[in-house]
Enzyme design. Structure first.
Site, short mmCIF file in Angstrom:
data_model
loop_
_atom_site.label_atom_id
_atom_site.label_comp_id
_atom_site.label_asym_id
_atom_site.label_seq_id
_atom_site.Cartn_x
_atom_site.Cartn_y
_atom_site.Cartn_z
N PRO A 184 -13.97 28.87 41.54
CA PRO A 184 -12.91 28.15 40.58
C PRO A 184 -13.53 28.65 39.19
O PRO A 184 -14.56 29.20 38.95
CB PRO A 184 -13.67 26.78 40.86
N ASP A 185 -12.65 28.49 38.33
CA ASP A 185 -12.78 28.88 36.94
C ASP A 185 -13.48 27.75 36.22
O ASP A 185 -12.86 26.99 35.28
CB ASP A 185 -11.26 29.12 35.96
N ILE A 186 -14.77 27.32 36.51
CA ILE A 186 -15.46 26.34 35.90
C ILE A 186 -16.67 26.82 35.41
O ILE A 186 -17.82 26.25 35.41
CB ILE A 186 -15.90 25.32 36.88
#
Ligand code: SPV
Ligand code: MG
Length: 320
Positions: A91-93
């Site tokens: 995820p783009d976190i």
């Protein structure tokens, strides 16, 4: 000087099979410098996302010849946190740190001479950002963009549908100052990305923050918006230009995809980043091909969705 003004592309072209006579430090210097030179030379740059060496090669080789006028090319590549994470199934976190991502970037730099704008997410803690700036600088990255969010970073295009916090102006300005103090070349641009429009904080907040970021030393501003009509981004450019006629201004037209490069250039933007299209297009084709082979029990029907073997052989230098 001579190498710098020629740029890496020309150095490569003169070396058969990409055999380079410049050493790696010279190469990093040339690549890093090219973006600031281009920003001085051209009114607006075209920047395409690349998440792998092959996507970077395609970005560099894409060229549209026009009867009159110069052919159209991409001036730089965007290293996106969204596509770098997605490419790894994550995820783009901010789970991938710049040091993780630099492995892939070095592979890209081995085959592609375009300058790179690096999506640095929030920049992390100022102490971490200081070290990451040095690493990016050494690798030859031309610009690092940090966004004024804090806490657990979520992708901007969610807007307020998820919980996202904006940093205080003071803290973020301090991070910009730390970035500037830790680069060894002024050609590594520190770009401040403002998320006020993403978070519905309003135009006045966006302008106030961007002026503070420029005063703190940011070399340019990226303003992001998720509004589909594109009106607020055009309005921002108009207002920002009243205060800062020359500061490089960057936009990411993912949501307002109907606005053309010429329109954005006319509105005063200096770089337009197509931030995720190489990954999205590649994986749509892969998904359809994977299901298509199951459906048809053979590959004939999916061949039109695949690059020809000849084209693959031509794409990668040194294959033939
Ligand atoms: C990215 O490409 O990772 C970006 C742009 O930060 S966006 O996904 O629109 O937030
Ligand atoms: Mg990102």
């Amino acid at each position: 000087d001579c190498l710098l003004s020629r740029g890496l592309g020309d150095v490569y072209k003169r070396q058969p099979n990409h055999k380079r006579r410049v050493n790696p430090m010279q190469e990093a210097d040339i690549r890093r410098t090219n973006l600031s030179q281009l920003l001085r030379r051209k009114r607006c740059l075209r920047v395409l996302e690349a998440h792998s060496p092959i996507s970077a090669l395609l970005a560099e080789q894409s060229r549209l010849e026009r009867g009159s006028g110069p052919s159209l090319v991409y001036d730089a590549i965007w290293s996106s946190s969204l596509t770098d994470s997605t490419h790894k199934g994550l995820p783009d976190i901010e789970i991938l740190s710049p040091s993780n991502r630099l492995h892939g970037i070095r592979e890209i730099f081995d085959v592609c001479s375009l300058p790179m704008i690096f999506d640095g997410d929030t920049g992390g803690k100022a102490e971490h950002f200081a070290i990451h700036v040095k690493m990016l600088d050494r690798a030859g990255v031309s610009a690092v963009v940090i966004e004024d969010k804090c806490g657990l970073k979520k992708n901007s295009l969610f807007g307020n549908a998820v919980s996202q916090l904006q940093d205080s102006i003071e803290e973020f300005c301090e991070k910009i100052r730390v970035g500037c103090a830790n680069r060894s070349h002024e050609d590594l641009l520190i770009i401040a990305r403002c998320e006020s429009l993403i978070l519905d904080k309003g135009m006045d907040d966006a302008i106030e923050r961007c002026l503070a970021y420029v005063a703190a030393g940011a070399d340019g501003i990226m303003i992001h918006s998720r509004k589909k009509d594109g009106l607020e981004i055009l309005e921002f450019a108009r207002l920002f230009r009243r205060h800062c006629p020359r500061v490089p201004l960057i936009c990411v037209p993912t949501s307002y995809a109907h606005l053309s490069f010429d329109e954005l250039e006319g509105a005063g933007f200096n770089a337009v980043i197509y931030a995720n299209h190489m990954l999205r297009s590649a994986y749509m084709a892969m998904r359809d091909v994977a299901v298509g082979i199951l459906e048809h029990g053979r590959t004939l029907e999916v061949e039109p969705r695949c690059l020809g073997i000849d084209e693959i052989l031509d794409l990668v230098p040194g294959t033939r």
